[in-house]
Scaffold this motif. Structure first.
Motif, PDB file in Angstrom:
ATOM      1  N   MET A 128      66.860 -39.972   9.310  1.00 23.04           N
ATOM      2  CA  MET A 128      67.609 -41.411   9.245  1.00 23.04           C
ATOM      3  C   MET A 128      67.341 -42.477   8.265  1.00 23.04           C
ATOM      4  SD  MET A 128      69.175 -41.135  12.302  1.00 23.04           S
ATOM      5  CE  MET A 128      69.471 -40.125  13.770  1.00 23.04           C
ATOM      6  N   SER A 129      68.428 -43.198   8.027  1.00 25.79           N
ATOM      7  CA  SER A 129      68.346 -43.996   7.082  1.00 25.79           C
ATOM      8  C   SER A 129      67.868 -45.269   7.516  1.00 25.79           C
ATOM      9  CB  SER A 129      69.587 -44.327   6.256  1.00 25.79           C
ATOM     10  OG  SER A 129      69.700 -43.519   5.409  1.00 25.79           O
ATOM     11  N   LEU A 130      68.214 -45.592   9.033  1.00 25.39           N
ATOM     12  CA  LEU A 130      67.776 -46.898   9.714  1.00 25.39           C
ATOM     13  C   LEU A 130      67.456 -46.292  10.979  1.00 25.39           C
ATOM     14  CD1 LEU A 130      70.476 -49.509   8.878  1.00 25.39           C
ATOM     15  CD2 LEU A 130      68.096 -49.551   8.247  1.00 25.39           C
ATOM     16  N   SER A 131      66.311 -46.851  11.658  1.00 26.81           N
ATOM     17  CA  SER A 131      65.645 -46.495  12.926  1.00 26.81           C
ATOM     18  C   SER A 131      65.206 -47.684  13.657  1.00 26.81           C
ATOM     19  CB  SER A 131      64.879 -45.421  12.997  1.00 26.81           C
ATOM     20  OG  SER A 131      64.226 -44.987  14.319  1.00 26.81           O
ATOM     21  N   ILE A 132      66.031 -48.458  14.609  1.00 28.19           N
ATOM     22  CA  ILE A 132      65.952 -49.563  15.109  1.00 28.19           C
ATOM     23  C   ILE A 132      65.367 -49.403  16.474  1.00 28.19           C
ATOM     24  CG2 ILE A 132      66.670 -51.749  15.591  1.00 28.19           C
ATOM     25  CD1 ILE A 132      68.871 -51.380  13.216  1.00 28.19           C
ATOM     26  N   ASN A 133      64.291 -50.127  16.867  1.00 29.78           N
ATOM     27  CA  ASN A 133      63.373 -50.043  18.296  1.00 29.78           C
ATOM     28  C   ASN A 133      63.319 -51.360  18.917  1.00 29.78           C
ATOM     29  OD1 ASN A 133      62.738 -48.630  20.513  1.00 29.78           O
ATOM     30  ND2 ASN A 133      60.393 -48.301  19.662  1.00 29.78           N
ATOM     31  N   HIS A 134      64.158 -51.775  19.895  1.00 24.14           N
ATOM     32  CA  HIS A 134      63.664 -53.056  20.641  1.00 24.14           C
ATOM     33  C   HIS A 134      63.693 -54.363  19.641  1.00 24.14           C
ATOM     34  CE1 HIS A 134      63.505 -50.869  24.319  1.00 24.14           C
ATOM     35  NE2 HIS A 134      62.772 -50.082  23.829  1.00 24.14           N
ATOM     36  N   LEU A 135      64.508 -54.133  18.503  1.00 23.55           N
ATOM     37  CA  LEU A 135      64.402 -55.428  17.494  1.00 23.55           C
ATOM     38  C   LEU A 135      64.709 -56.621  18.086  1.00 23.55           C
ATOM     39  CD1 LEU A 135      63.327 -55.491  14.612  1.00 23.55           C
ATOM     40  CD2 LEU A 135      65.961 -55.453  13.880  1.00 23.55           C
ATOM     41  N   THR A 136      64.029 -57.487  18.257  1.00 18.52           N
ATOM     42  CA  THR A 136      64.371 -58.678  18.892  1.00 18.52           C
ATOM     43  C   THR A 136      64.021 -60.127  17.759  1.00 18.52           C
ATOM     44  OG1 THR A 136      63.800 -58.015  21.022  1.00 18.52           O
ATOM     45  CG2 THR A 136      63.790 -60.428  20.587  1.00 18.52           C
ATOM     46  N   LYS A 137      64.873 -61.194  17.726  1.00 14.17           N
ATOM     47  CA  LYS A 137      64.527 -62.385  17.091  1.00 14.17           C
ATOM     48  C   LYS A 137      65.009 -63.607  17.848  1.00 14.17           C
ATOM     49  CE  LYS A 137      63.616 -64.915  13.530  1.00 14.17           C
ATOM     50  NZ  LYS A 137      62.052 -64.975  12.880  1.00 14.17           N
ATOM     51  N   ARG A 138      64.067 -64.373  18.073  1.00 10.07           N
ATOM     52  CA  ARG A 138      64.263 -65.647  18.766  1.00 10.07           C
ATOM     53  C   ARG A 138      64.130 -66.811  17.908  1.00 10.07           C
ATOM     54  NH1 ARG A 138      60.526 -62.950  22.160  1.00 10.07           N
ATOM     55  NH2 ARG A 138      61.701 -61.923  23.731  1.00 10.07           N
ATOM     56  N   PHE A 139      64.963 -67.837  18.159  1.00 10.32           N
ATOM     57  CA  PHE A 139      64.643 -69.134  17.343  1.00 10.32           C
ATOM     58  C   PHE A 139      64.724 -70.354  18.717  1.00 10.32           C
ATOM     59  CE2 PHE A 139      67.395 -66.678  14.839  1.00 10.32           C
ATOM     60  CZ  PHE A 139      66.970 -66.753  13.581  1.00 10.32           C
ATOM     61  N   GLY A 140      63.154 -70.446  18.652  1.00 14.50           N
ATOM     62  CA  GLY A 140      63.166 -71.362  20.064  1.00 14.50           C
ATOM     63  C   GLY A 140      63.541 -70.629  21.144  1.00 14.50           C
ATOM     64  N   GLU A 141      64.226 -71.237  22.085  1.00 16.05           N
ATOM     65  CA  GLU A 141      64.819 -70.804  23.495  1.00 16.05           C
ATOM     66  C   GLU A 141      65.934 -69.846  23.193  1.00 16.05           C
ATOM     67  OE1 GLU A 141      65.224 -73.851  25.815  1.00 16.05           O
ATOM     68  OE2 GLU A 141      63.451 -74.443  26.087  1.00 16.05           O
ATOM     69  N   LEU A 142      66.498 -69.791  21.977  1.00 17.29           N
ATOM     70  CA  LEU A 142      67.580 -69.086  21.740  1.00 17.29           C
ATOM     71  C   LEU A 142      67.342 -67.631  21.144  1.00 17.29           C
ATOM     72  CD1 LEU A 142      70.855 -68.614  21.240  1.00 17.29           C
ATOM     73  CD2 LEU A 142      70.348 -69.351  19.065  1.00 17.29           C
ATOM     74  N   THR A 143      67.828 -66.695  21.939  1.00 16.94           N
ATOM     75  CA  THR A 143      67.609 -65.037  21.506  1.00 16.94           C
ATOM     76  C   THR A 143      68.775 -64.631  20.730  1.00 16.94           C
ATOM     77  OG1 THR A 143      66.118 -64.644  23.676  1.00 16.94           O
ATOM     78  CG2 THR A 143      67.116 -62.892  22.305  1.00 16.94           C
ATOM     79  N   ALA A 144      68.475 -64.590  19.569  1.00 13.58           N
ATOM     80  CA  ALA A 144      69.769 -64.260  18.528  1.00 13.58           C
ATOM     81  C   ALA A 144      69.957 -62.818  18.598  1.00 13.58           C
ATOM     82  CB  ALA A 144      69.697 -64.660  17.023  1.00 13.58           C
ATOM     83  N   VAL A 145      69.024 -62.026  18.497  1.00 14.44           N
ATOM     84  CA  VAL A 145      69.300 -60.427  18.627  1.00 14.44           C
ATOM     85  C   VAL A 145      68.037 -60.039  19.779  1.00 14.44           C
ATOM     86  CG1 VAL A 145      68.805 -58.213  17.656  1.00 14.44           C
ATOM     87  CG2 VAL A 145      69.596 -60.321  16.332  1.00 14.44           C
ATOM     88  N   ASP A 146      68.752 -59.258  20.709  1.00 13.76           N
ATOM     89  CA  ASP A 146      67.940 -58.966  22.126  1.00 13.76           C
ATOM     90  C   ASP A 146      67.796 -57.494  22.250  1.00 13.76           C
ATOM     91  OD1 ASP A 146      66.968 -58.986  24.526  1.00 13.76           O
ATOM     92  OD2 ASP A 146      68.481 -60.204  25.626  1.00 13.76           O
ATOM     93  N   SER A 147      66.389 -57.164  22.024  1.00 14.73           N
ATOM     94  CA  SER A 147      66.070 -55.664  21.931  1.00 14.73           C
ATOM     95  C   SER A 147      67.136 -54.827  21.687  1.00 14.73           C
ATOM     96  CB  SER A 147      65.822 -55.616  23.448  1.00 14.73           C
ATOM     97  OG  SER A 147      64.874 -54.433  23.890  1.00 14.73           O
TER      98      SER A 147
END
Length: 525
Positions: free
Chosen positions: A1-20
């Motif tokens: 696999m070139s990319l394998s993404i597992n539950h990737l999450t990014k929050r900015f304060g209370e904002l969840t920009a990318v959710d699992s």
């Protein structure tokens, strides 16, 4: 696999920009990422390049974990959504700089740079400073720099945003060639016809992956369309409010437009002659910059209340023409009137009586949403009560009810454009100039935006709009095609297609556009 993404999450304060986010992308796959503005597409790509650190989760890129990406950075190509090149370097110098970064030199550099400059149509502009390019031409320069080396993984964030149909077609030819050579490509795009060319497509909304599969799987082998799928998934229960119009009536916020299934046109039958009132009238309008002729002897008339589409490749002279019509740029020669005022002698009166939304984001990024609107309300001298009413309408129309206090810099591209549109029509002008207003905006926003345009025109407002979306051009009453500063064709969408009828088959507007450009190129060889 070139990319394998597992539950990737990014929050900015209370904002969840990318959710699992969990996703795998195979080597050599062309994967499309679609979704509404602010869905998390850009944040996802930034994490995969190592530019941004995730809050939770993990991912491997070309076999390396995110904290070790320096080991494979030479194998990753990335084009960001925003123009990230050097404004004070020429086109050639920017490409050379990126070639040096990736160790591309000698015969390989010459071959790759010549190929990229040819496909992008940038060859005549190699000595022009990047800061002086049109918005679409900057996008194409960014593509050239991202592709100057041959990466194993190519991450593209809306790479054809603002790029004309000819260049988009050529760009996708190159992507298919790269895929054939084994390059893995992840492309975020607002063009659903482009998403349909991908091996698989993922739909992001509010940071979550709602659907993923081949285009055939997602559309039920043609039982629906990607556009219908996306709009169904991202539809919001908060439509824009009704817009009151001077003299009575309202603009309904309910949209009945579906791209690809066109409602009857709103064409007002105007034959010209005595008694016809023109919102725009041009005679032999010309603009030169030194020896370069940007607009060459253009003559046309736009009756009041029409939706007039102004089409052309990047660098054709569209934005230059609009700036002259708006009183921003003085013509070199020729004459014209806009809203009854002379473009040569009354530019300030023109500015008072039009709305203008430029190709580039024209508001103040350090000001909040409300402060930007208040600034324009002051420019247009709106009374306090009227400004409050119009402010509430603009904020709701733009979907910014929860972001009144956010600075413009914090908004996604689509939100910025809707805010700019609201400021352009804050004072309810009789004529509006829109320079690629929906470039990079999601399908639902485009649909609502064009319903607004049609309603404005139905009440007598003249709309002069440039676009690279040919499905949007179908909604215009009349179209003009400009190329290399010259007017190539003018007529209704049906007239332009009928003129190129072949074997009883009516071509698409995109086929008409590309055919006219290629014919003109052939004539100049």
């Amino acid at each position: 696999m070139s990319l394998s993404i597992n539950h990737l999450t990014k929050r900015f304060g209370e904002l969840t920009a990318v959710d699992s986010l969990t996703l795998s992308i195979s080597a050599g796959e062309l994967f499309g990422l679609v979704g509404s503005d602010g869905a998390g597409k850009t944040t996802t790509l930034r994490m995969l390049t190592g530019v941004m650190t995730p809050t939770e989760g993990e991912a491997t890129v070309l076999g390396c974990q995110l904290h070790r990406l320096v080991e494979v950075q030479q194998d990753i190509g990335y084009m960001s959504q925003r123009f990230g090149l050097y404004q004070d370097l020429t086109v050639a110098e920017n490409i050379r700089f990126y070639a040096d970064l990736f160790g591309v030199s000698g015969a390989e550099y010459r071959t790759r740079s010549e190929r990229l400059l040819t496909f992008s149509g940038m060859a005549p502009f190699t000595e022009r400073l990047a800061g002086r390019l049109s918005g679409g031409m900057k996008q194409k320069l960014g593509l050239c720099c991202a592709l100057i080396h041959k990466p194993k993984l190519l991450l593209l964030d809306e790479p054809t945003n603002g790029v004309d149909p000819v260049s988009r077609r050529d760009f996708w030819r190159i992507l298919n060639e790269l895929r054939g050579e084994g390059v893995t490509i992840v492309v975020a795009t607002a063009y659903l016809d482009e998403a349909g060319r991908c091996d698989r497509v993922g739909l992001l909304h509010q940071g979550r992956l709602l659907a993923c599969g081949t285009p055939a799987e997602l559309t039920g082998n043609g039982s629906t369309t990607l556009e219908e799928l996306v709009i169904r998934e991202i539809s919001t229960p908060h439509p824009p409010p009704n817009l009151p119009l001077e003299g009575g009536g309202i603009i309904s916020s309910k949209s009945n437009i579906e791209f690809g299934k066109l409602p009857p046109p709103l064409l007002r039958e105007v034959q010209g002659g005595d008694g016809v009132e023109y919102a725009v009238s041009l005679s032999q309008l010309t603009k030169r910059f030194g020896d370069f002729i940007a607009v060459d002897n253009i003559s046309l008339n736009v009756p009041k209340g029409q939706i007039f589409g102004f089409l052309g490749p990047n660098g054709a002279g569209k934005s230059t023409t609009i700036r002259m019509l708006c009183g921003i740029l003085p013509p070199t020669s020729g004459s014209g009137h806009v809203a009854g005022f002379d473009i040569n002698t009354q530019p300030e009166r023109i500015k008072e009586n039009i709305g203008y939304m430029s190709q580039r984001f024209s508001l103040y990024e350090e000001l909040t949403v409300e402060e930007n609107i208040a600034f324009y309300g002051g420019v247009y001298r709106l009374p306090a009560a009227k400004l409050k009413e119009r402010t509430d309408w603009v904020i709701h129309m733009a979907g910014l009810d929860e972001r009144r206090s956010s600075t413009a810099a914090e908004l996604s591209g689509g939100w910025k454009q809707r805010l700019a549109l609201g400021c352009a029509i804050l004072h309810e002008p009789p004529i509006v100039f829109l320079d690629e207003p929906t470039s990079g905006v999601d399908p639902l926003s485009r649909r609502n935006f064009w319903e607004l345009i049609r309603s404005l025109a139905a009440k007598g407002v003249t709309v002069f709009v440039t676009t690279h979306y040919m499905d949007e051009a179908e909604f215009c009453d009349r179209l003009a095609l400009i190329y290399r500063g010259e007017l190539v064709a003018i007529g209704t969408p049906q007239e332009l297609k009928q003129a190129r009828l072949k074997d009883g088959v009516l071509p698409s507007l995109e086929d008409v556009f590309i055919g006219l450009i290629e014919e003109r190129d052939h004539q100049t060889i």
